[in-house]
Design a protein around this motif. Structure first.
Motif, mmCIF file in Angstrom:
data_model
loop_
_atom_site.group_PDB
_atom_site.id
_atom_site.type_symbol
_atom_site.label_atom_id
_atom_site.label_comp_id
_atom_site.label_asym_id
_atom_site.label_seq_id
_atom_site.Cartn_x
_atom_site.Cartn_y
_atom_site.Cartn_z
ATOM 1 N N SER A 1 6.242 2.199 -7.908
ATOM 2 C CA SER A 1 5.398 1.016 -8.085
ATOM 3 C C SER A 1 5.342 0.547 -9.536
ATOM 4 O O SER A 1 5.174 -0.636 -9.796
ATOM 5 N N SER A 2 5.510 1.467 -10.479
ATOM 6 C CA SER A 2 5.471 1.068 -11.894
ATOM 7 C C SER A 2 6.693 0.234 -12.281
ATOM 8 O O SER A 2 6.697 -0.427 -13.306
ATOM 9 N N ARG A 3 7.724 0.222 -11.464
ATOM 10 C CA ARG A 3 8.948 -0.539 -11.754
ATOM 11 C C ARG A 3 8.893 -1.959 -11.204
ATOM 12 O O ARG A 3 9.780 -2.755 -11.473
ATOM 13 N N ALA B 1 0.833 -1.209 0.000
ATOM 14 C CA ALA B 1 0.000 0.000 0.000
ATOM 15 C C ALA B 1 0.864 1.254 0.000
ATOM 16 O O ALA B 1 0.559 2.238 -0.675
ATOM 17 N N LYS B 2 1.961 1.208 0.749
ATOM 18 C CA LYS B 2 2.839 2.378 0.822
ATOM 19 C C LYS B 2 3.535 2.627 -0.514
ATOM 20 O O LYS B 2 3.653 3.768 -0.959
ATOM 21 N N ILE B 3 4.007 1.573 -1.145
ATOM 22 C CA ILE B 3 4.706 1.728 -2.423
ATOM 23 C C ILE B 3 3.737 2.155 -3.518
ATOM 24 O O ILE B 3 4.077 2.958 -4.385
#
Length: 166
Positions: free
Chosen positions: A71-73, A62-64
């Motif tokens: 998060s896209s990585r 949730a934090k990332i």
């Protein structure tokens, strides 16, 4: 440190600051820093690392996910859980020097409850039994009433049973 001091002074003169909150946060930070350092020095290095990892892992997804650039990585999320029967059969095929019959793979899974260390120990025992008996393929019937795994929490040995009991 200088950058933080300049930012703090700028914020103090430009923004409307609730100084009671600043005082509470400052006191809490000082006490927490001293207490954390004292406890941290007394913990063994491995224990401290475990605490840091476990605290950091709470709700990490949730934090990332709040930061799209990070998060896209992430290409794949790994969720650790017990091995399935298919995992046990595949591990037997890859790690055992003799062919393990499906019924024995199922029994290894049942006894180990999917714990990989116990699966590996059972494979070693099964492989040894097959080699001692000159078998190229080993099935449940070949190891009936022989120890396959050990429940380390109760130190109770588990034996292979053709009927499926302990």
């Amino acid at each position: 440190a200088i950058v933080n001091a300049v930012a703090g002074l700028t914020f103090a003169f430009v923004a409307d600051v609730d100084w009671w909150i600043v005082l509470l946060i400052g006191v809490g930070s000082a006490i927490g820093g001293q207490l954390g350092a004292t406890v941290g020095r007394r913990l063994p290095p491995l224990g401290l690392r475990i605490v840091i990892v476990l605290v950091g892992m709470e709700k990490v997804q949730a934090k990332i996910s709040k930061h799209l650039q990070i998060s896209s990585r992430i290409a794949h999320v790994v969720i650790f859980g017990p091995a399935t029967i298919e995992d046990v059969a595949m591990t037997c095929a890859q790690k055992c020097e003799v062919k393990v019959a499906r019924d024995l793979a199922i029994e290894i899974h049942r006894q180990s409850k999917g714990r990989m260390r116990e699966i590996m120990n059972a494979i070693a025992l099964v492989e040894r039994a097959a080699k001692l008996n000159g078998l190229e393929e080993i099935a449940l019937k070949h190891v009936a009433n022989q120890q396959l795994t050990l429940d380390w929490q109760t130190a109770k040995q588990r034996y292979a049973s053709v009927a499926g009991g302990n």
